[in-house]
Write a protein that holds these residues in place. Structure first.
Motif, PDB file in Angstrom:
ATOM      1  N   GLU A 127      -3.229  -9.226   3.103  1.00 16.14           N
ATOM      2  CA  GLU A 127      -2.060  -8.608   2.493  1.00 16.14           C
ATOM      3  C   GLU A 127      -2.303  -7.222   1.907  1.00 16.14           C
ATOM      4  O   GLU A 127      -1.350  -6.511   1.598  1.00 16.14           O
ATOM      5  N   THR A 128      -3.576  -6.817   1.748  1.00 16.46           N
ATOM      6  CA  THR A 128      -3.851  -5.504   1.169  1.00 16.46           C
ATOM      7  C   THR A 128      -4.197  -4.453   2.220  1.00 16.46           C
ATOM      8  O   THR A 128      -4.353  -3.278   1.872  1.00 16.46           O
ATOM      9  N   THR A 129      -4.320  -4.839   3.491  1.00 16.16           N
ATOM     10  CA  THR A 129      -4.709  -3.883   4.530  1.00 16.16           C
ATOM     11  C   THR A 129      -3.623  -2.830   4.728  1.00 16.16           C
ATOM     12  O   THR A 129      -2.447  -3.167   4.888  1.00 16.16           O
ATOM     13  N   ALA A 130      -4.044  -1.574   4.742  1.00 16.11           N
ATOM     14  CA  ALA A 130      -3.099  -0.477   4.930  1.00 16.11           C
ATOM     15  C   ALA A 130      -3.410   0.349   6.166  1.00 16.11           C
ATOM     16  O   ALA A 130      -2.550   1.073   6.654  1.00 16.11           O
ATOM     17  N   ALA A 131      -4.625   0.271   6.668  1.00 17.60           N
ATOM     18  CA  ALA A 131      -5.003   0.988   7.886  1.00 17.60           C
ATOM     19  C   ALA A 131      -6.024   0.154   8.630  1.00 17.60           C
ATOM     20  O   ALA A 131      -6.938  -0.423   8.028  1.00 17.60           O
ATOM     21  N   THR A 132      -5.880   0.068   9.942  1.00 20.54           N
ATOM     22  CA  THR A 132      -6.797  -0.726  10.759  1.00 20.54           C
ATOM     23  C   THR A 132      -6.782  -0.143  12.167  1.00 20.54           C
ATOM     24  O   THR A 132      -6.288   0.968  12.393  1.00 20.54           O
ATOM     25  N   SER A 133      -7.318  -0.858  13.122  1.00 18.93           N
ATOM     26  CA  SER A 133      -7.268  -0.432  14.524  1.00 18.93           C
ATOM     27  C   SER A 133      -7.030  -1.657  15.390  1.00 18.93           C
ATOM     28  O   SER A 133      -7.434  -2.775  15.039  1.00 18.93           O
ATOM     29  N   CYS A 134      -6.358  -1.449  16.503  1.00 16.56           N
ATOM     30  CA  CYS A 134      -6.068  -2.555  17.412  1.00 16.56           C
ATOM     31  C   CYS A 134      -7.337  -2.926  18.162  1.00 16.56           C
ATOM     32  O   CYS A 134      -7.975  -2.070  18.791  1.00 16.56           O
ATOM     33  N   PRO A 135      -7.750  -4.205  18.128  1.00 15.07           N
ATOM     34  CA  PRO A 135      -8.977  -4.602  18.823  1.00 15.07           C
ATOM     35  C   PRO A 135      -8.828  -4.605  20.340  1.00 15.07           C
ATOM     36  O   PRO A 135      -9.815  -4.731  21.057  1.00 15.07           O
TER      37      PRO A 135
END
Length: 505
Positions: A127-135
């Motif tokens: 719930e705290t993730t704001a930036a990631t990348s598509c695996p």
């Protein structure tokens, strides 16, 4: 349903964009095109605004559904399923029920699911993730709603070091560690490395401090066959104010507090206004610890620093002892920022070791395993060398006593223990900070009042004994009943002080 995420793709070739700290621009991983932060902000401003609005609406609907479903298990299941949402590629889901249905169990309430707007794959985040990348497609994905409204950071310090820099820094960190097991360099495996923008609360303000101290000024001199110590006692009062600017406290439960403290300080010369354009290519989390909950850690560091600084103003004395002190902290401003951190996880003999590198300054830190065999060898080596040195000095007579032997052993154990503590400290440097000296404003402690009052004078005397050189020969002046020792540390009668009969005053 509107998308809740923004995929940062190159305008030239649609490849993934990432922020490159070396050049201070966003760079395409495929075609190498570069774009300034301002250009990317303009390109994705509309998408980010729409995504943030969509997330807020979805969250509001999910909360309303949960509130209406309380007390009705069947309705709760239906509401959660409806809130999760489905749709074509690029449609986001709030993931209230999706993760739970996929076996997340008790963690389902803390997980969220989104759809990659590039390939449509489902992204599962907490719930705290704001930036990631598509695996799957590798595109860098931002969730603008996590940094919207009151949750938007005031500042960001961009990454200055890349992943390869962090890997090389970790290898260099191993070097020079005397107690590191020989197999660690070769057999430990780098399990994971990730660049994370960690949320921090920054506290600015000042501390009003006051203290009372017992101070002593010693004068040591020789009088006949006695060594006299004359001590003048004083009572010192101090009051002052010391300012602090942006004392950082990490606001994420995922980050070990001692590890985040250990990569300080951050250089605020590089701090800049927050922009989502700095996020692509890195992970980012919003805060999950409130500024009120973090305030005490910053306050404790500030108070301790103020206590040290005030005590340091009592100068000109042989010794100073704190009798009483009091500090009152005044917070003037609290700011929210995200700072760059590289996290590296390694595995060795079934144990995980976590290291962190300051993504701005390059400071690497982390606890390392200790070779017990090397530790014993170093302790014994230092002990034996010192025993030879002290033994030659203390046992130089014809008939060395047992007491002299014990003294040689004790004197040898002390440096061996000190060396051991220093070497172990090199292996275990991670610790929470108790001071905030790096964030003191210019000028340090500003005294408002200082008062030193003379209290009394005392004298103590010690009768000097004959000093003997090696072999039992008198090392001092011969004479009936002994002589006055001379040599290193010796003084003539009355040297350094007045003459006359001594005594306690």
């Amino acid at each position: 349903m509107a998308e809740q995420v923004t995929t940062y793709q190159c305008p030239a070739c649609t490849g993934p964009l990432h922020f490159d700290g070396k050049i201070g621009k966003l760079k395409c991983d495929y075609c190498g095109s570069t774009f300034t932060v301002e250009e990317v902000e303009k390109l994705f401003a509309a998408k980010n605004a729409a995504a943030a609005q969509a997330k807020q609406e979805t969250d509001a609907k999910a909360q309303a559904a949960q509130a209406s479903a309380q007390g009705s298990p069947g309705a709760a299941g239906a509401s959660s399923a409806g809130a999760s949402g489905t749709g074509p590629a690029g449609t986001a889901a709030s993931a209230q029920a999706g993760p739970a249905a996929s076996g997340w169990g008790a963690d389902a309430a803390r997980m969220r699911a989104y759809n990659c707007s590039s390939c449509g794959a489902e992204l599962i985040c907490d719930e705290t993730t704001a930036a990631t990348s598509c695996p799957y497609c590798g595109n860098n994905t931002i969730i603008p709603g996590q940094f919207a409204g009151t949750q938007k950071p005031d500042y960001v310090i961009p990454f200055q070091y890349e992943k390869k820099d962090a890997v090389e820094a970790l290898k260099g960190y191993y070097r020079g560690k005397t107690l590191l097991p020989g197999s660690f360099n070769n057999s430990n495996h780098l399990e994971e490395i990730k660049g994370v923008y960690v949320p921090f609360w920054l506290y600015s303000g000042h501390v009003d401090a006051r203290g009372r101290y017992d101070a002593r000024q010693d004068e040591v001199f020789r009088q006949g066959e006695y060594e006299i110590t004359r001590s003048k006692h004083y009572e010192a009062d101090r009051e002052g104010t010391i300012g602090f600017t942006r004392v950082p406290v990490d606001a994420s439960t995922k980050m070990p507090d001692d590890l985040m403290d250990s990569i300080e300080p951050f250089d605020y010369k590089a701090i800049t206004d927050f922009s989502l354009a700095y996020m692509p290519g890195y992970l980012a989390n919003k805060y999950d610890v409130s500024k009120k909950a973090c305030a005490e850690r910053a306050a404790e560091r500030s108070r301790n620093t103020a206590e040290d600084a005030l005590r340091a103003t009592v100068t000109g004395y042989t010794s100073v002892t704190t009798r009483a002190h009091e500090e009152k902290i005044v917070n003037e401003k609290v700011e929210y920022a995200v700072f760059p951190v590289w996290l590296l996880s390694t595995n060795w003999e079934g144990k995980n070791f976590l290291f962190a590198m300051n993504g701005q300054t390059g400071r690497m830190i982390g606890n390392l395993p200790i070779s017990k065999a090397k530790q014993c060898i170093w302790f014994l080596a230092v002990f034996l060398v010192c025993l030879l040195v002290f033994g030659a000095f203390l046992l130089g007579g014809e008939n060395p006593s047992t007491a002299a032997l014990l003294m040689a052993v004790v004197f040898s154990l002390i440096p061996a223990a000190i060396v051991n503590a220093v070497l172990v400290g090199q292996m275990k440097p991670v610790a929470q900070k108790s001071r905030a000296a790096a964030y003191v404003t210019h000028g340090g402690m500003q005294l408002r009042s200082q008062n030193d009052r003379y209290i009394r004078t005392t004298e103590s005397r010690v009768k000097l004994q004959n000093r003997q050189g090696p072999g039992g020969n008198p090392g001092g002046q011969a004479g009936p009943g002994g002589g006055i020792p001379h040599g290193p540390g010796g003084h003539g009668p009355g040297a350094g002080g007045p003459h006359g009969p001594g005594g306690r005053k």
